[in-house]
Design a protein around this motif. Structure first.
Motif, short mmCIF file in Angstrom:
data_model
loop_
_atom_site.label_atom_id
_atom_site.label_comp_id
_atom_site.label_asym_id
_atom_site.label_seq_id
_atom_site.Cartn_x
_atom_site.Cartn_y
_atom_site.Cartn_z
N VAL A 69 5.24 -8.21 -19.80
CA VAL A 69 4.10 -8.09 -20.71
C VAL A 69 4.42 -7.05 -21.79
CG1 VAL A 69 1.64 -7.58 -20.90
CG2 VAL A 69 2.53 -8.67 -18.83
N LEU A 70 4.50 -7.48 -23.04
CA LEU A 70 4.73 -6.57 -24.16
C LEU A 70 3.40 -6.09 -24.69
CD1 LEU A 70 7.60 -8.38 -26.09
CD2 LEU A 70 7.79 -6.49 -24.49
N VAL A 71 3.29 -4.76 -24.87
CA VAL A 71 2.04 -4.15 -25.29
C VAL A 71 2.27 -3.16 -26.42
CG1 VAL A 71 0.97 -4.40 -23.01
CG2 VAL A 71 2.23 -2.31 -23.56
N GLU A 72 1.17 -2.78 -27.05
CA GLU A 72 1.19 -1.78 -28.12
C GLU A 72 0.05 -0.81 -27.86
OE1 GLU A 72 1.11 -1.72 -32.99
OE2 GLU A 72 0.86 -3.61 -31.93
N GLU A 73 0.30 0.49 -28.03
CA GLU A 73 -0.74 1.48 -27.79
C GLU A 73 -1.91 1.28 -28.74
OE1 GLU A 73 0.22 5.62 -27.27
OE2 GLU A 73 2.17 5.10 -26.43
#
Length: 79
Positions: A69-73
């Motif tokens: 799972v790629l996420v961004e703050e």
């Protein structure tokens, strides 16, 4: 972007992409929809599994699943 497995507890992130096609449907059914905000609640003492808050409920996720799972703050800290 970072992998969900690299995020520390208490940090809110936005799901951007699920890399593993085999996990895509399973994670989508659990509320892991791109654009959804999730928070890491706890990490087990040995790092696996992790507990996350998504779509108003808590669930456990294996570390190998979290790596897909790629996420961004949500909020970037400024210096």
């Amino acid at each position: 972007m970072k992998k969900l497995s690299e995020i520390s507890p208490g940090i809110a992130v936005i799901i951007r992409q699920i890399e593993n096609d085999e996990l895509f449907l399973k994670l989508m059914e659990m509320g892991f929809i791109p654009g959804e905000v999730i928070t890491i609640e706890q990490v087990a003492p040995l790092g696996d599994p992790i507990s996350v808050s998504v779509a108003g409920y808590s669930l456990s996720l294996r570390l190998n699943e979290a790596k897909s799972v790629l996420v961004e703050e949500v909020y970037k800290k400024t210096a």
